[in-house]
Design an enzyme around this catalytic site. Structure first.
Site, PDB file in Angstrom:
ATOM      1  N   PRO A  89      29.317  42.352  36.396  1.00  0.00           N
ATOM      2  CA  PRO A  89      30.183  43.531  36.228  1.00  0.00           C
ATOM      3  C   PRO A  89      29.788  44.673  37.155  1.00  0.00           C
ATOM      4  O   PRO A  89      30.526  45.631  37.301  1.00  0.00           O
ATOM      5  CB  PRO A  89      29.983  43.925  34.757  1.00  0.00           C
ATOM      6  CG  PRO A  89      29.115  42.901  34.142  1.00  0.00           C
ATOM      7  CD  PRO A  89      28.532  42.047  35.205  1.00  0.00           C
ATOM      8  N   GLU A 116      21.729  38.908  29.688  1.00  0.00           N
ATOM      9  CA  GLU A 116      22.026  40.320  29.967  1.00  0.00           C
ATOM     10  C   GLU A 116      22.153  40.626  31.455  1.00  0.00           C
ATOM     11  O   GLU A 116      22.540  41.716  31.841  1.00  0.00           O
ATOM     12  CB  GLU A 116      20.945  41.222  29.361  1.00  0.00           C
ATOM     13  CG  GLU A 116      20.888  41.191  27.856  1.00  0.00           C
ATOM     14  CD  GLU A 116      22.194  41.616  27.200  1.00  0.00           C
ATOM     15  OE1 GLU A 116      22.702  42.683  27.549  1.00  0.00           O
ATOM     16  OE2 GLU A 116      22.701  40.856  26.368  1.00  0.00           O
ATOM     17  N   ARG A 154      44.434  28.526  45.898  1.00  0.00           N
ATOM     18  CA  ARG A 154      45.890  28.508  46.106  1.00  0.00           C
ATOM     19  C   ARG A 154      46.296  29.136  47.436  1.00  0.00           C
ATOM     20  O   ARG A 154      47.422  28.969  47.881  1.00  0.00           O
ATOM     21  CB  ARG A 154      46.630  29.121  44.928  1.00  0.00           C
ATOM     22  CG  ARG A 154      46.373  30.577  44.685  1.00  0.00           C
ATOM     23  CD  ARG A 154      46.812  30.964  43.270  1.00  0.00           C
ATOM     24  NE  ARG A 154      48.222  30.671  43.034  1.00  0.00           N
ATOM     25  CZ  ARG A 154      49.239  31.331  43.568  1.00  0.00           C
ATOM     26  NH1 ARG A 154      49.003  32.333  44.389  1.00  0.00           N
ATOM     27  NH2 ARG A 154      50.479  31.002  43.294  1.00  0.00           N
ATOM     28  N   ASP A 169      53.950  36.375  46.350  1.00  0.00           N
ATOM     29  CA  ASP A 169      53.146  36.720  45.175  1.00  0.00           C
ATOM     30  C   ASP A 169      52.959  38.223  45.053  1.00  0.00           C
ATOM     31  O   ASP A 169      52.964  38.934  46.048  1.00  0.00           O
ATOM     32  CB  ASP A 169      51.735  36.108  45.300  1.00  0.00           C
ATOM     33  CG  ASP A 169      51.716  34.632  44.946  1.00  0.00           C
ATOM     34  OD1 ASP A 169      52.758  34.121  44.519  1.00  0.00           O
ATOM     35  OD2 ASP A 169      50.647  34.014  45.110  1.00  0.00           O
TER      36      ASP A 169
HETATM   37  N1  ADE Z   1      29.891  38.744  34.133  1.00  0.00           N
HETATM   38  C1  ADE Z   1      30.135  39.424  33.000  1.00  0.00           C
HETATM   39  N2  ADE Z   1      31.207  40.213  33.121  1.00  0.00           N
HETATM   40  C2  ADE Z   1      31.679  40.053  34.391  1.00  0.00           C
HETATM   41  C3  ADE Z   1      32.767  40.596  35.128  1.00  0.00           C
HETATM   42  N3  ADE Z   1      33.596  41.498  34.607  1.00  0.00           N
HETATM   43  N4  ADE Z   1      32.947  40.175  36.395  1.00  0.00           N
HETATM   44  C4  ADE Z   1      32.102  39.297  36.954  1.00  0.00           C
HETATM   45  N5  ADE Z   1      31.047  38.745  36.310  1.00  0.00           N
HETATM   46  C5  ADE Z   1      30.836  39.117  35.034  1.00  0.00           C
END
Ligand code: ADE
Length: 225
Positions: A89, A116, A154, A169
Site C-alpha cells: 500500500p 504487516e 490484456r 477501454d
Molecule cells: N498489499 C496490501 N494492500 C495492498 C494494496 N492496496 N496494493 C498493493 N499491495 C497491497
C-alpha cells in the site's frame, strides 16, 4: 513476456490464471507465468519467513533472507532483464498508464507479501519498485498481483481476440468508456438510443465522445484536470 510471482500462497493464483484471456494468452505462448513459493527458501526447520518487528508493534514482518534468496533464484531462471515490483500500500498507484508501461517489458517479477509488511532491506537490496493498487489495505499482495497481471496481459499484442479491443477501454484515452447497448432494442420500455440504430458512424462517434465526457465529468472529474 515472462511473469514471475513470488508468494507464500501460490494456490491463490490457480483459478484467476485458468480462465478467459489470461488462460488463452498462456496457451498461445504470449505470456509465461511462473509461481515460486518464498517458503521453499526458508532455512530453519520451521520454514519461518516472518518475525516480530524491531521497535515493537503489532503483527509480523517478512524476513529478508527467504524472500531475497527466492528472488535471486527466480532471476537466474531467465536471461531477460526483469522489472521487479513489490506489492504494497506504500507504493506508486497502479493505473492504465503503468499497465501500458509494464506491457512493454519482456519480463516482470511480482513480489506478494503477507503479514504487516516487508523488512525494509528487501526493498533496498532488491531495487524493487513498490506498487499499490489503491488507497486501501488488503491482507496480502496476491490480489494486487492478479489485478496487475490481468490489466497487463490484456494489453499484450494478440491477447485479445479480433472482436475485442483495448483501444476503446476506459482510461485508454483519458476518459471513462461510453455506455454500450446490445439486443433487445427495447427492454421493458427502456429503448436503445436512436442514434446507435442510425448507421451513421460519424454521428455515433460524436455521441459516444459526448457520453464519455459526461460520464467522466460526473463520476471522475479528477481525470479531466
Ligand atoms: N498489499 C496490501 N494492500 C495492498 C494494496 N492496496 N496494493 C498493493 N499491495 C497491497
Amino acid at each position: 513476456m515472462r511473469i514471475d510471482i513470488l508468494t507464500l500462497f501460490a494456490e491463490m493464483f490457480d483459478s484467476p490464471l485458468a480462465f478467459s484471456i489470461i488462460k488463452r494468452a498462456q496457451n498461445s505462448g504470449i505470456v509465461e507465468i511462473v509461481l515460486s513459493n518464498i517458503r521453499d527458501f526458508a532455512t530453519d526447520s520451521y520454514k519461518k519467513v516472518d518475525d516480530k518487528p524491531y521497535g515493537g508493534g503489532p503483527g509480523q514482518v517478512m524476513m529478508p533472507q527467504p524472500l531475497l534468496d527466492c528472488l535471486e533464484n527466480v532471476k537466474a531462471q531467465d536471461k531477460r532483464k526483469p522489472r521487479v515490483l513489490l506489492l504494497s500500500p506504500q507504493g506508486r498507484k497502479f493505473d492504465q498508464k503503468l499497465a501500458a508501461e509494464l506491457a512493454a517489458e519482456e519480463r516482470l517479477i511480482l513480489i506478494s507479501g503477507r503479514y504487516e509488511g516487508f523488512d525494509e532491506r528487501i526493498r533496498l537490496a532488491s531495487g524493487a519498485e513498490e506498487v499499490s493498487i489503491g488507497d486501501y489495505v488488503l491482507s496480502g499482495g496476491e490480489l494486487p498481483a492478479m489485478v496487475i497481471i490481468d490489466a497487463v496481459v490484456r494489453l499484450l499484442p494478440g491477447a485479445l481476440g479480433d472482436e475485442d479491443s483495448a483501444a476503446n477501454d476506459s482510461f485508454s484515452n483519458g476518459l471513462l468508456e461510453y455506455p454500450q447497448y446490445t439486443r433487445p432494442e427495447d427492454y421493458k420500455g427502456m429503448k436503445v438510443p436512436d442514434i446507435l440504430l442510425s448507421g451513421n458512424h460519424e454521428k455515433i462517434n460524436e455521441w459516444r465522445k459526448q457520453q464519455a465526457l459526461e460520464k467522466t465529468k460526473k463520476n471522475r472529474p479528477d481525470l479531466l484536470k
